[in-house]
Motif scaffolding. Structure first.
Motif, PDB file in Angstrom:
ATOM      1  N   PHE A  12     112.372 -41.680 -48.223  1.00  0.00           N
ATOM      2  CA  PHE A  12     113.284 -41.475 -47.092  1.00  0.00           C
ATOM      3  C   PHE A  12     114.636 -42.133 -47.379  1.00  0.00           C
ATOM      4  O   PHE A  12     115.687 -41.534 -47.140  1.00  0.00           O
ATOM      5  CB  PHE A  12     112.665 -42.033 -45.802  1.00  0.00           C
TER       6      PHE A  12
ATOM      7  N   VAL B 199     119.508 -35.286 -42.449  1.00  0.00           N
ATOM      8  CA  VAL B 199     119.414 -36.279 -41.368  1.00  0.00           C
ATOM      9  C   VAL B 199     118.021 -36.232 -40.742  1.00  0.00           C
ATOM     10  O   VAL B 199     117.288 -37.228 -40.724  1.00  0.00           O
ATOM     11  CB  VAL B 199     120.474 -36.024 -40.260  1.00  0.00           C
ATOM     12  N   LEU B 200     117.626 -35.065 -40.243  1.00  0.00           N
ATOM     13  CA  LEU B 200     116.438 -34.977 -39.392  1.00  0.00           C
ATOM     14  C   LEU B 200     115.132 -35.012 -40.183  1.00  0.00           C
ATOM     15  O   LEU B 200     114.159 -35.640 -39.738  1.00  0.00           O
ATOM     16  CB  LEU B 200     116.511 -33.726 -38.508  1.00  0.00           C
TER      17      LEU B 200
ATOM     18  N   ASP C 274     114.732 -38.674 -40.920  1.00  0.00           N
ATOM     19  CA  ASP C 274     114.200 -39.428 -39.773  1.00  0.00           C
ATOM     20  C   ASP C 274     112.704 -39.181 -39.612  1.00  0.00           C
ATOM     21  O   ASP C 274     111.943 -40.089 -39.263  1.00  0.00           O
ATOM     22  CB  ASP C 274     114.915 -38.995 -38.481  1.00  0.00           C
ATOM     23  N   THR C 275     112.296 -37.954 -39.846  1.00  0.00           N
ATOM     24  CA  THR C 275     110.882 -37.598 -39.700  1.00  0.00           C
ATOM     25  C   THR C 275     110.053 -38.274 -40.797  1.00  0.00           C
ATOM     26  O   THR C 275     108.947 -38.781 -40.537  1.00  0.00           O
ATOM     27  CB  THR C 275     110.719 -36.066 -39.741  1.00  0.00           C
TER      28      THR C 275
ATOM     29  N   TYR D 212     110.737 -41.051 -42.240  1.00  0.00           N
ATOM     30  CA  TYR D 212     110.652 -42.473 -41.887  1.00  0.00           C
ATOM     31  C   TYR D 212     109.557 -42.669 -40.829  1.00  0.00           C
ATOM     32  O   TYR D 212     108.750 -43.609 -40.906  1.00  0.00           O
ATOM     33  CB  TYR D 212     112.023 -42.945 -41.398  1.00  0.00           C
ATOM     34  N   THR D 213     109.492 -41.757 -39.872  1.00  0.00           N
ATOM     35  CA  THR D 213     108.444 -41.828 -38.851  1.00  0.00           C
ATOM     36  C   THR D 213     107.066 -41.650 -39.484  1.00  0.00           C
ATOM     37  O   THR D 213     106.107 -42.350 -39.123  1.00  0.00           O
ATOM     38  CB  THR D 213     108.689 -40.760 -37.766  1.00  0.00           C
ATOM     39  N   LEU D 214     106.963 -40.742 -40.459  1.00  0.00           N
ATOM     40  CA  LEU D 214     105.685 -40.549 -41.168  1.00  0.00           C
ATOM     41  C   LEU D 214     105.272 -41.814 -41.911  1.00  0.00           C
ATOM     42  O   LEU D 214     104.086 -42.126 -42.013  1.00  0.00           O
ATOM     43  CB  LEU D 214     105.798 -39.395 -42.165  1.00  0.00           C
TER      44      LEU D 214
END
Lengths: 326, 326
Positions: free
Chosen positions: B75, B105-106, B109-110, B112-114
């Motif tokens: 990420f 970008v998105l 972010d996803t 990083y969430t994973l």
């Protein structure tokens, strides 16, 4: 003692006033402090505190979760503004506008990390469930934002796809805030899930209101121009309902107005779109859909096994949002 | 039984092969799957598995932490490539290049969430410490990236500021991976901190090697052109040491070459900069600094109270990195 909604809001304000959000390097943290000082409704932490209080919790117990959920929400706005190249947010320049795209990327990533940091500050018995709820909520918010961007390019979005999108983009974060408030108060599984569902209906109503206000709101009260969704070619609930309800010639005109490369100027596009919305009687129909979601939210709240008095703050939230003009 | 380094690497490969990283909407997850299939050295999860194994852990215990740390690392690369507008990574188009800035970008972010999602999959006794370590590491990585960007605009970066920057940008993530491996094996505090410090020295050596390879590496072995840091006006360790060691006329020439608006063409700039590096005998000096960090890493490893045999995999990592040509 259960807090009323005013007390919940004051508690949230005090929690935010006690934080500074400043650190080194200044170039990284200044956009974060700026964003978090812009204010806003602080709806998500207020819901979190209210749910927790209703179930016998205390503000001290949810201080950091309240910070975490609001910092996360502001991170998503910061990255959304970057992706939309928006110059303004809450009447002030966005981070993207003021500091540029790279600052928006990295200060956003840092804000998201700070959200996690807040959640990790205060170990509670059901911490793991809180963190998992936050994580899954964040994942859905990302997915919702992606669907929203994808739908701008598609001509055949259905109402049910639209509702799925706003559920993820908007509703799950309200629902997640309420669930986290409940988990911090060590609530049972049934209560926690009912609060989550209450939040979903509240969130759907909230987003449909946003769509409606963009077309029919008062510019002075909103603090921004109406018709922006129309200018941006957004597939809103209004647009999709108009396509469903319109005559053949009305839907043909709408499709022409929204077609890529359409040469109609922006203000003409807004004017003609709103005229069609009025012809098909959209306003009343959408208001009815919003009322329906508020009613479903109220019904969820009814089934929760606490006193009517304890439910007051969440009923006040319903009433407050039901009447909102901005 | 302690795994050797080959076995640690194989375990990491198998962990990654078992994952798919695909979900809906495809537009969000395709760039994630693409990024995570590009491979790379998988150094951070390998260190995590090796530290855990040395202290009596098992691969199953750290499966998800290993995924989490590598997904996080990828990420950061994805968002770095966006901020640098880099067209290539590991010889392939970057997500920024292939899907555009908003996807970078998105999907970033996803991802990083994973990464957080993986860390939360497997509750372990010392989970809270693991998550806090990950969170604080991520915060420092963001800060390091910001300092790196800030330093490109500054003329007066000191060597100690540079070392602080690479500590945050590169070293803490290696150190964090090792510490998390130790925490998952329920190691005592002294051992955990020594492994962390081992990782810091290893990370500093690793980044100094990167700086050196950019100037003196073999293009064919590296798979990319040398001199990129010079073209990008990066304040590397080499540049800062050359300014320290050079004569007045050499440092004046370097400052002119790196001045904003300098009209020297890029290849001339690379050629003349390297000529000065050679005149001041930089290569040997930097190699000495790298050896110094490897020696400090080895010394930390020596003090850890496990058998010499158990330490073998981490000694192999040292040897492997010490000789790296890419």
């Amino acid at each position: 003692m259960t807090l009323n909604i005013k007390q919940c809001q004051q508690a949230v304000e005090q929690i935010f006033e006690a934080e500074h959000f400043e650190a080194e390097p200044q170039s990284l943290y200044a956009p974060i402090a700026y964003t978090l000082r812009l204010g806003g409704k602080r709806l998500r932490p207020t819901l979190l505190v209210a749910a927790n209080s209703m179930l016998g919790g205390s503000v001290e117990q949810v201080r950091f979760a309240a910070l975490g959920i609001e910092v996360f929400h502001n991170f998503t706005l910061l990255h959304d503004d970057l992706m939309d190249r928006s110059p303004l947010r809450r009447g002030k320049p966005t981070v993207y506008q003021q500091w540029g795209a790279n600052a928006a990327v990295l200060s956003g990533d840092t804000m998201y990390t700070l959200a996690w940091d807040y959640f990790l500050r205060q170990p509670l018995p059901r911490m793991h469930e809180v963190l998992q709820c936050f994580c899954h909520t964040a994942l859905e918010v990302c997915e919702g934002q992606q669907y929203d961007m994808d739908f701008e390019q598609h001509d055949d979005v259905s109402i049910s796809q639209y509702l799925m999108m706003i559920r993820k983009k908007t509703a799950v974060l309200l629902a997640g805030a309420l669930k986290i408030g409940a988990l911090c108060a060590d609530a049972d599984a049934a209560t926690t899930e009912r609060l989550y569902d209450f939040g979903i209906h509240l969130g759907l109503a909230f987003q449909l209101q946003d769509d409606l206000l963009d077309a029919y709101g008062d510019t002075a009260q909103l603090g921004k121009a109406t018709g922006q969704d129309i200018r941006d070619n957004k597939k809103t609930y209004l647009m999709l309902r108009a396509l469903e309800l319109g005559t053949e010639s009305q839907t043909r005109e709408l499709r022409q107005l929204f077609a890529a490369g359409s040469e109609v100027n922006e203000e003409e596009k807004v004017k003609r779109t709103l005229a069609i919305y009025n012809e098909v009687g959209l306003k009343e129909g959408v208001e009815k859909a919003i009322d329906g979601e508020f009613a479903l939210a109220a019904a969820e709240l009814d089934t929760i096994g606490v006193s009517a008095e304890a439910k007051c703050p969440l009923r006040e939230v319903l009433a407050m949002l039901d009447g909102r003009k901005k």
